[in-house]
Scaffold this motif. Structure first.
Motif, mmCIF file in Angstrom:
data_model
loop_
_atom_site.group_PDB
_atom_site.id
_atom_site.type_symbol
_atom_site.label_atom_id
_atom_site.label_comp_id
_atom_site.label_asym_id
_atom_site.label_seq_id
_atom_site.Cartn_x
_atom_site.Cartn_y
_atom_site.Cartn_z
ATOM 1 N N UNK A 41 0.845 -1.197 0.000
ATOM 2 C CA UNK A 41 0.000 0.000 0.000
ATOM 3 C C UNK A 41 0.876 1.240 0.000
ATOM 4 N N UNK A 42 0.486 2.207 -0.817
ATOM 5 C CA UNK A 42 1.219 3.469 -0.957
ATOM 6 C C UNK A 42 0.395 4.591 -0.327
ATOM 7 N N UNK A 43 1.065 5.625 0.137
ATOM 8 C CA UNK A 43 0.377 6.746 0.786
ATOM 9 C C UNK A 43 -0.649 7.423 -0.127
ATOM 10 N N UNK A 44 -0.557 7.221 -1.426
ATOM 11 C CA UNK A 44 -1.504 7.798 -2.375
ATOM 12 C C UNK A 44 -2.866 7.108 -2.313
ATOM 13 N N UNK A 45 -2.941 5.971 -1.612
ATOM 14 C CA UNK A 45 -4.176 5.207 -1.523
ATOM 15 C C UNK A 45 -4.177 3.978 -2.405
ATOM 16 N N UNK A 46 -3.207 3.884 -3.331
ATOM 17 C CA UNK A 46 -3.141 2.731 -4.227
ATOM 18 C C UNK A 46 -2.579 1.521 -3.504
ATOM 19 N N UNK A 47 -3.119 0.359 -3.846
ATOM 20 C CA UNK A 47 -2.723 -0.892 -3.214
ATOM 21 C C UNK A 47 -2.631 -1.982 -4.276
ATOM 22 N N UNK A 48 -1.586 -2.793 -4.198
ATOM 23 C CA UNK A 48 -1.425 -3.977 -5.046
ATOM 24 C C UNK A 48 -1.491 -5.208 -4.159
ATOM 25 N N UNK A 49 -2.387 -6.121 -4.480
ATOM 26 C CA UNK A 49 -2.507 -7.378 -3.743
ATOM 27 C C UNK A 49 -2.109 -8.522 -4.662
ATOM 28 N N UNK A 50 -1.226 -9.393 -4.180
ATOM 29 C CA UNK A 50 -0.760 -10.549 -4.947
ATOM 30 C C UNK A 50 -1.232 -11.823 -4.268
ATOM 31 N N UNK A 51 -1.716 -12.764 -5.092
ATOM 32 C CA UNK A 51 -2.239 -14.041 -4.611
ATOM 33 C C UNK A 51 -1.370 -15.174 -5.139
ATOM 34 N N UNK A 52 -1.369 -16.303 -4.448
ATOM 35 C CA UNK A 52 -0.546 -17.452 -4.832
ATOM 36 C C UNK A 52 -0.885 -17.949 -6.237
ATOM 37 N N UNK A 53 -2.104 -17.751 -6.687
ATOM 38 C CA UNK A 53 -2.544 -18.196 -8.016
ATOM 39 C C UNK A 53 -1.922 -17.391 -9.150
ATOM 40 N N UNK A 54 -1.260 -16.282 -8.819
ATOM 41 C CA UNK A 54 -0.719 -15.391 -9.842
ATOM 42 C C UNK A 54 -1.622 -14.207 -10.118
ATOM 43 N N UNK A 56 -3.114 -10.638 -9.559
ATOM 44 C CA UNK A 56 -2.637 -9.376 -9.017
ATOM 45 C C UNK A 56 -3.771 -8.370 -9.146
ATOM 46 N N UNK A 57 -4.098 -7.683 -8.064
ATOM 47 C CA UNK A 57 -5.207 -6.730 -8.046
ATOM 48 C C UNK A 57 -4.672 -5.356 -7.662
ATOM 49 N N UNK A 58 -5.009 -4.360 -8.496
ATOM 50 C CA UNK A 58 -4.643 -2.972 -8.233
ATOM 51 C C UNK A 58 -5.916 -2.206 -7.917
ATOM 52 N N UNK A 59 -5.923 -1.505 -6.793
ATOM 53 C CA UNK A 59 -7.086 -0.692 -6.452
ATOM 54 C C UNK A 59 -6.674 0.493 -5.607
ATOM 55 N N UNK A 60 -7.494 1.541 -5.678
ATOM 56 C CA UNK A 60 -7.264 2.703 -4.841
ATOM 57 C C UNK A 60 -8.253 2.639 -3.689
ATOM 58 N N UNK A 65 -13.921 6.193 -7.107
ATOM 59 C CA UNK A 65 -14.181 6.396 -8.532
ATOM 60 C C UNK A 65 -13.131 5.705 -9.413
ATOM 61 N N UNK A 66 -12.021 5.282 -8.824
ATOM 62 C CA UNK A 66 -10.964 4.599 -9.578
ATOM 63 C C UNK A 66 -11.317 3.122 -9.703
ATOM 64 N N UNK A 67 -11.425 2.653 -10.935
ATOM 65 C CA UNK A 67 -11.782 1.248 -11.166
ATOM 66 C C UNK A 67 -10.624 0.333 -10.803
ATOM 67 N N UNK A 68 -10.897 -0.736 -10.052
ATOM 68 C CA UNK A 68 -9.844 -1.711 -9.763
ATOM 69 C C UNK A 68 -9.414 -2.424 -11.046
ATOM 70 N N UNK A 69 -8.207 -2.907 -11.061
ATOM 71 C CA UNK A 69 -7.702 -3.665 -12.196
ATOM 72 C C UNK A 69 -7.149 -5.000 -11.734
ATOM 73 N N UNK A 70 -7.181 -5.972 -12.639
ATOM 74 C CA UNK A 70 -6.659 -7.307 -12.340
ATOM 75 C C UNK A 70 -5.764 -7.785 -13.468
ATOM 76 N N UNK A 71 -4.801 -8.604 -13.099
ATOM 77 C CA UNK A 71 -3.972 -9.351 -14.043
ATOM 78 C C UNK A 71 -3.910 -10.781 -13.523
#
Length: 101
Positions: A41-54, A56-60, A65-71
């Motif tokens: 987590x970054x002070x800007x509010x953005x967070x990256x979560x990583x799972x064992x399955x591979x 990766x979720x990006x969200x604020x 209003x910022x749409x989460x993203x996944x890979x």
């Protein structure tokens, strides 16, 4: 810039370097249904979560209003590279990645 990580058991680590990020990421091998991810987590509010399955979720966490993203099927080296972008506060470069929204 301020950032921190949560390990798989929810323990917080302030401003980890790349080596520590790697150790935290390696902890995913001990993940379970109750503790499925590690995150940065970054002070800007953005967070990256990583799972064992591979996954990766990006969200604020502060801007609804910022749409989460996944890979999917993101390899360890790419996860660490993306963690590094977020830790450096390079949100522009992070958002240019191939996120599914």
């Amino acid at each position: 810039m301020s950032y921190f990580m949560y390990d798989v058991m929810g323990g917080a680590v302030d401003t980890p370097d790349v080596a520590e990020m790697g150790r935290i990421l390696d902890g995913l091998s001990a993940s379970d249904d109750e503790h499925p991810d590690v995150s940065l987590s970054h002070e800007s509010g953005w967070c990256l979560s990583a799972f064992a399955s591979g996954l990766l979720v990006l969200e604020n966490m502060e801007d609804g209003s910022a749409s989460p993203g996944e890979m999917s099927e993101v390899g360890r080296a790419d996860v660490l590279r993306l963690f590094g972008l977020l830790a450096a506060g390079d949100i522009t470069a992070l958002e240019k990645q191939a996120w599914r929204r």
